[in-house]
Design a protein around this motif. Structure first.
Motif, PDB file in Angstrom:
ATOM      1  N   LEU A 107       0.840  -1.204   0.000  1.00 12.01           N
ATOM      2  CA  LEU A 107       0.000   0.000   0.000  1.00 12.01           C
ATOM      3  C   LEU A 107       0.872   1.250   0.000  1.00 12.01           C
ATOM      4  O   LEU A 107       0.576   2.234  -0.699  1.00 12.01           O
ATOM      5  CB  LEU A 107      -0.922  -0.015   1.217  1.00 12.01           C
ATOM      6  CG  LEU A 107      -2.131   0.922   1.161  1.00 12.01           C
ATOM      7  CD1 LEU A 107      -3.089   0.502   0.056  1.00 12.01           C
ATOM      8  CD2 LEU A 107      -2.858   0.934   2.497  1.00 12.01           C
ATOM      9  N   GLU A 108       1.966   1.213   0.749  1.00  5.94           N
ATOM     10  CA  GLU A 108       2.906   2.336   0.742  1.00  5.94           C
ATOM     11  C   GLU A 108       3.544   2.496  -0.642  1.00  5.94           C
ATOM     12  O   GLU A 108       3.771   3.616  -1.104  1.00  5.94           O
ATOM     13  CB  GLU A 108       3.987   2.123   1.800  1.00  5.94           C
ATOM     14  CG  GLU A 108       3.551   2.493   3.207  1.00  5.94           C
ATOM     15  CD  GLU A 108       3.192   3.974   3.304  1.00  5.94           C
ATOM     16  OE1 GLU A 108       4.073   4.827   3.074  1.00  5.94           O
ATOM     17  OE2 GLU A 108       2.018   4.283   3.582  1.00  5.94           O
ATOM     18  N   GLY A 109       3.830   1.369  -1.303  1.00  9.99           N
ATOM     19  CA  GLY A 109       4.340   1.431  -2.672  1.00  9.99           C
ATOM     20  C   GLY A 109       3.353   2.095  -3.608  1.00  9.99           C
ATOM     21  O   GLY A 109       3.736   2.887  -4.480  1.00  9.99           O
ATOM     22  N   CYS A 110       2.074   1.806  -3.418  1.00  9.01           N
ATOM     23  CA  CYS A 110       1.033   2.460  -4.222  1.00  9.01           C
ATOM     24  C   CYS A 110       1.021   3.965  -3.981  1.00  9.01           C
ATOM     25  O   CYS A 110       0.930   4.760  -4.926  1.00  9.01           O
ATOM     26  CB  CYS A 110      -0.336   1.865  -3.889  1.00  9.01           C
ATOM     27  SG  CYS A 110      -0.628   0.228  -4.557  1.00  9.01           S
ATOM     28  N   ARG A 111       1.098   4.352  -2.719  1.00  9.60           N
ATOM     29  CA  ARG A 111       1.089   5.786  -2.398  1.00  9.60           C
ATOM     30  C   ARG A 111       2.266   6.494  -3.055  1.00  9.60           C
ATOM     31  O   ARG A 111       2.118   7.555  -3.649  1.00  9.60           O
ATOM     32  CB  ARG A 111       1.122   5.978  -0.879  1.00  9.60           C
ATOM     33  CG  ARG A 111       1.003   7.426  -0.427  1.00  9.60           C
ATOM     34  CD  ARG A 111       1.212   7.571   1.075  1.00  9.60           C
ATOM     35  NE  ARG A 111       2.524   7.124   1.499  1.00  9.60           N
ATOM     36  CZ  ARG A 111       3.641   7.843   1.360  1.00  9.60           C
ATOM     37  NH1 ARG A 111       3.607   9.046   0.783  1.00  9.60           N
ATOM     38  NH2 ARG A 111       4.801   7.358   1.768  1.00  9.60           N
ATOM     39  N   ARG A 112       3.447   5.876  -2.982  1.00  9.61           N
ATOM     40  CA  ARG A 112       4.641   6.484  -3.592  1.00  9.61           C
ATOM     41  C   ARG A 112       4.528   6.554  -5.113  1.00  9.61           C
ATOM     42  O   ARG A 112       5.037   7.480  -5.736  1.00  9.61           O
ATOM     43  CB  ARG A 112       5.885   5.682  -3.194  1.00  9.61           C
ATOM     44  CG  ARG A 112       6.316   5.892  -1.746  1.00  9.61           C
ATOM     45  CD  ARG A 112       7.721   5.348  -1.514  1.00  9.61           C
ATOM     46  NE  ARG A 112       7.809   3.922  -1.825  1.00  9.61           N
ATOM     47  CZ  ARG A 112       7.570   2.950  -0.947  1.00  9.61           C
ATOM     48  NH1 ARG A 112       7.224   3.249   0.303  1.00  9.61           N
ATOM     49  NH2 ARG A 112       7.689   1.692  -1.291  1.00  9.61           N
ATOM     50  N   SER A 113       3.838   5.592  -5.713  1.00  7.34           N
ATOM     51  CA  SER A 113       3.731   5.593  -7.177  1.00  7.34           C
ATOM     52  C   SER A 113       2.929   6.783  -7.686  1.00  7.34           C
ATOM     53  O   SER A 113       3.013   7.137  -8.870  1.00  7.34           O
ATOM     54  CB  SER A 113       3.087   4.285  -7.663  1.00  7.34           C
ATOM     55  OG  SER A 113       1.697   4.249  -7.408  1.00  7.34           O
ATOM     56  N   LEU A 114       2.163   7.400  -6.822  1.00 11.29           N
ATOM     57  CA  LEU A 114       1.376   8.579  -7.190  1.00 11.29           C
ATOM     58  C   LEU A 114       2.096   9.877  -6.860  1.00 11.29           C
ATOM     59  O   LEU A 114       1.520  10.956  -6.995  1.00 11.29           O
ATOM     60  CB  LEU A 114       0.024   8.552  -6.476  1.00 11.29           C
ATOM     61  CG  LEU A 114      -0.910   7.395  -6.856  1.00 11.29           C
ATOM     62  CD1 LEU A 114      -2.126   7.380  -5.944  1.00 11.29           C
ATOM     63  CD2 LEU A 114      -1.334   7.502  -8.315  1.00 11.29           C
TER      64      LEU A 114
END
Length: 392
Positions: A107-114
């Motif tokens: 989920l943190e990876g998703c946040r960073r991808s944005l």
């Protein structure tokens, strides 16, 4: 309605096997590069036997893996280019929320991808999207760029533009034999064709096609049940009230993940599915007895009770689709280890449709001997041990 039959000839600059979304975009890019291209499909088009049919797919920028999130700007651009070419709307922006435990690595990876991704707690999510409920300790990452691709319409569009650029589609032709060489020979139920480059994008049928070429790829076709759940108070008449798409990461109630799309296909019915299925032979997918036990229903019913209280807890419509999974759920996009003019695109594992314009571009680049425009290391055939076998 099937397209008019195109004249048959024997030699081309490139042959693509499989006219799903990946093969069709590969052929599209080759034709735009002025390569005389043949697109072969074993079933009569349009059909629902593979992985590219159906009315809708999620498109999103958010991804836990950086190598996918880096593809998405180009993918959005190419989808918009296709919309302009056919003058047809192929995408509706709805936004997407990724639900998961606070602090979850993916989920943190998703946040960073944005970049600076917006994170909503339970109260903020309920205010912005009243149909969703979170449990204690859970949050949602919001991707406002995301939305719904109109899948059947998109597949027709890319094939239409391919033909417009001089490409040839021959459907109802099953490939019987592939003979490698400087010029590859492909024999089908209706003809024999030759080209200096071959791209195989045959979905769940890829494994049997490449085995005689000495490759044993770890591809597992799965039968996926697709469910639609009725809204208790339908809002679909007012299209302005359409909810976002969603997917889950790391939730104990959602092993393998659950995803959903708003009520755009069937009035008042939301698409909610388990991102998993049962191993199947693609030739026998439809032989599952109608009364067979479906554990996904109870899993999804429990999830809906907790997270989507505005939906009925029994599905109103059920359809089926095919995934073709690799062990790590990443694609295979690579040259054959022995025959560099045979390119393979496979294992799209239920998340490849959105990025198909870029996949097609990469497979086109590989077939033309060019430096690929994306990092290809995650998609190499050689990441799997012992795939190269003796030729049969």
């Amino acid at each position: 309605m099937a397209a008019p039959r195109q004249p048959q000839k024997a030699t081309y600059d490139a042959i693509v096997i499989g006219a799903g979304i990946q093969g069709s975009f590969t052929a599209y890019h080759l034709a735009q590069r002025h390569r005389d291209t043949l697109l072969l499909e074993q079933f009569i088009l349009p059909h629902s036997r593979g992985s590219s049919h159906g009315q809708s797919r999620i498109i999103r920028s958010v991804y836990p893996q950086e190598y996918y999130s880096r593809m998405m700007p180009d993918s959005f651009r190419l989808w918009q280019q296709l919309e302009a070419e056919v003058g047809t709307r192929l995408y509706r922006q709805t936004g997407l929320v990724v639900l998961g435990p606070a602090g979850d690595v993916k989920l943190e990876g998703c946040r960073r991808s944005l970049g600076d991704g917006q994170v909503l707690d339970a109260a903020a999510l309920a205010r912005q999207f009243p149909g969703f409920r979170l449990q204690a300790g859970e949050v949602a990452v919001l991707d406002s760029t995301a939305g719904v691709l109109f899948a059947d319409r998109a597949l027709r569009a890319v094939q239409e533009v391919f033909r417009r650029h001089g490409g040839t589609v021959r459907d109802g032709e099953k490939v019987l034999c592939i003979e490698p060489g400087a010029v590859v020979t492909v024999t089908t139920t209706s003809g024999v064709y030759q080209a200096p480059r071959l791209i195989i994008t045959a979905g769940a049928w890829t494994g049997p096609l490449v085995e005689p070429l000495g490759l044993r790829l770890p591809l597992q076709p799965l039968r996926i049940d697709v469910f639609y759940w009725r809204e208790k108070e339908p809002k679909s008449a007012n299209m302005g009230s359409v909810s976002p798409c969603f997917l889950t990461l790391g939730l104990s109630q959602a092993p393998h993940g659950i995803y959903g799309l708003p009520a755009l296909e069937y009035p008042g019915m939301v698409k909610v599915c388990h991102h998993h299925g049962s191993p199947t032979d693609p030739e026998k997918r439809d032989q599952t007895p109608l009364g067979a036990d479906r554990p996904d229903i109870s899993l999804l019913s429990s999830f809906i009770s907790s997270y989507l209280p505005g939906l009925e807890t029994q599905p109103a419509v059920m359809e089926t689709c095919l995934y073709t999974n690799t062990p790590d759920k990443d694609f295979i996009l690579d040259r054959h280890p022995k025959f560099s003019n045979i390119i393979i695109g496979a294992g799209f594992s239920g998340h490849g449709f959105k990025v198909a314009p870029v996949v097609g571009k990469l497979l086109c680049e590989l077939s033309l001997g060019e430096e690929p425009s994306q990092n290809m290391a995650p998609f190499a055939i050689t990441r799997f041990p012992d795939v190269l076998q003796d030729m049969l």
